[in-house]
Design a protein around this motif. Structure first.
Motif, short mmCIF file in Angstrom:
data_model
loop_
_atom_site.label_atom_id
_atom_site.label_comp_id
_atom_site.label_asym_id
_atom_site.label_seq_id
_atom_site.Cartn_x
_atom_site.Cartn_y
_atom_site.Cartn_z
N TYR A 78 0.71 -1.18 -0.13
CA TYR A 78 0.06 0.07 -0.15
C TYR A 78 0.85 1.10 -0.06
O TYR A 78 1.95 1.16 0.54
CB TYR A 78 -0.86 -0.02 1.18
CG TYR A 78 -2.09 -1.07 1.38
CD1 TYR A 78 -2.47 -1.59 0.28
CD2 TYR A 78 -2.57 -1.29 2.54
CE1 TYR A 78 -3.41 -2.81 0.25
CE2 TYR A 78 -3.56 -2.13 2.61
CZ TYR A 78 -4.04 -3.28 1.51
OH TYR A 78 -5.03 -3.93 1.57
N VAL A 79 0.31 2.23 -0.74
CA VAL A 79 1.04 3.69 -0.77
C VAL A 79 -0.15 4.43 -0.42
O VAL A 79 -1.23 4.45 -1.15
CB VAL A 79 1.72 4.07 -2.09
CG1 VAL A 79 2.18 5.40 -2.06
CG2 VAL A 79 2.84 2.98 -2.15
N ALA A 80 -0.02 5.62 0.43
CA ALA A 80 -1.21 6.44 0.72
C ALA A 80 -0.71 7.93 -0.13
O ALA A 80 0.62 8.27 -0.19
CB ALA A 80 -1.30 6.78 2.17
N PHE A 121 8.05 -2.05 -8.87
CA PHE A 121 8.51 -0.75 -8.56
C PHE A 121 8.51 -0.30 -7.06
O PHE A 121 9.23 -0.02 -6.41
CB PHE A 121 7.21 0.48 -9.03
CG PHE A 121 7.20 0.18 -10.56
CD1 PHE A 121 8.18 0.67 -11.19
CD2 PHE A 121 6.31 -0.16 -11.30
CE1 PHE A 121 8.18 0.59 -12.71
CE2 PHE A 121 5.92 -0.42 -12.68
CZ PHE A 121 7.13 0.37 -13.37
N TYR A 122 7.41 -1.01 -6.24
CA TYR A 122 7.17 -0.66 -4.90
C TYR A 122 7.47 -1.76 -3.89
O TYR A 122 7.51 -1.40 -2.66
CB TYR A 122 5.67 -0.17 -4.90
CG TYR A 122 5.18 0.69 -5.34
CD1 TYR A 122 5.40 2.20 -5.11
CD2 TYR A 122 4.63 0.43 -6.71
CE1 TYR A 122 5.04 3.24 -5.88
CE2 TYR A 122 4.04 1.83 -7.46
CZ TYR A 122 4.25 3.09 -7.07
OH TYR A 122 3.64 4.00 -7.68
N GLY A 123 7.99 -3.04 -4.30
CA GLY A 123 8.25 -4.01 -3.55
C GLY A 123 9.65 -3.55 -3.23
O GLY A 123 10.49 -3.10 -3.76
N GLY A 133 13.64 -3.56 -3.26
CA GLY A 133 14.52 -3.40 -4.26
C GLY A 133 14.07 -2.61 -5.51
O GLY A 133 14.99 -2.36 -6.46
N GLY A 134 12.49 -2.30 -5.28
CA GLY A 134 11.98 -1.34 -6.39
C GLY A 134 12.28 0.10 -6.27
O GLY A 134 13.03 0.55 -5.39
N SER A 135 12.35 0.80 -7.64
CA SER A 135 12.70 2.06 -7.61
C SER A 135 11.93 2.96 -6.66
O SER A 135 12.18 4.05 -6.52
CB SER A 135 12.70 2.45 -8.96
OG SER A 135 11.53 2.12 -9.69
N TYR A 136 10.82 2.41 -6.38
CA TYR A 136 9.89 3.49 -5.46
C TYR A 136 9.49 2.77 -4.13
O TYR A 136 8.54 2.88 -3.67
CB TYR A 136 8.38 3.60 -6.10
CG TYR A 136 8.55 4.70 -7.41
CD1 TYR A 136 9.32 5.85 -7.23
CD2 TYR A 136 8.35 3.82 -8.77
CE1 TYR A 136 9.32 6.42 -8.51
CE2 TYR A 136 8.61 4.74 -9.91
CZ TYR A 136 8.82 6.21 -9.77
OH TYR A 136 9.12 6.77 -10.86
N ALA A 137 10.37 1.59 -3.69
CA ALA A 137 10.16 0.90 -2.63
C ALA A 137 9.99 1.74 -1.35
O ALA A 137 9.40 1.32 -0.35
CB ALA A 137 11.19 -0.09 -2.52
N MET A 138 10.69 2.99 -1.31
CA MET A 138 10.81 3.65 -0.03
C MET A 138 9.42 4.52 0.18
O MET A 138 9.11 4.87 1.28
CB MET A 138 11.95 4.69 -0.28
CG MET A 138 11.70 5.97 -1.35
SD MET A 138 11.81 5.24 -2.91
CE MET A 138 13.26 4.93 -3.16
N PHE A 139 8.36 4.07 -0.83
CA PHE A 139 7.09 4.83 -0.56
C PHE A 139 6.19 3.90 -0.04
O PHE A 139 5.09 4.46 0.57
CB PHE A 139 6.40 5.38 -1.88
CG PHE A 139 7.43 6.56 -2.61
CD1 PHE A 139 8.04 7.44 -1.81
CD2 PHE A 139 7.25 6.78 -3.81
CE1 PHE A 139 8.94 8.28 -2.45
CE2 PHE A 139 7.82 7.80 -4.51
CZ PHE A 139 9.02 8.37 -3.70
#
Length: 101
Positions: A23-25, A39-41, A43-49
């Motif tokens: 989840y991302v809010a 992307f979000y998992g 190692g993904g480029s947006y994992a920090m979100f």
């Protein structure tokens, strides 16, 4: 009915547990971005979100830790516009599953 999450509960959906969705809010609305796991998992480029409200970071096009928060204080009109564009992209792509209380 949409689920209400505390910031602490939201952190559990950061992709580290593969049995849970990611989840991302944005502006307090929680999106299930599991279909974007690459992307979000981890190692993904947006994992920090993942597992956080990324409103400020998305508005500022920033990946720095201090910007990954819900606060919109002091954002410029342009940054608010960028955030609204992100929000539209998320709405088109990912289901809303709740709100951050």
């Amino acid at each position: 009915m949409a689920t209400e999450f505390t910031a602490q509960e939201l952190r559990e959906y950061n992709g580290s547990d593969s049995s849970k969705p990611i989840y991302v809010a944005i502006k307090g609305r929680v999106f299930d971005v599991s279909s974007g796991r690459s992307f979000y998992g981890p190692g993904g480029s947006y994992a920090m979100f993942a597992g956080k409200d990324a409103s400020r970071a998305l508005a500022k096009m920033s990946k720095s830790e201090e910007d990954i928060c819900a606060s919109l204080d002091g954002l410029t009109e342009k940054e608010i516009g960028v955030l609204e564009d992100w929000e539209k992209k998320f709405e088109a792509k990912y289901p809303v599953v709740g709100r951050v209380a």
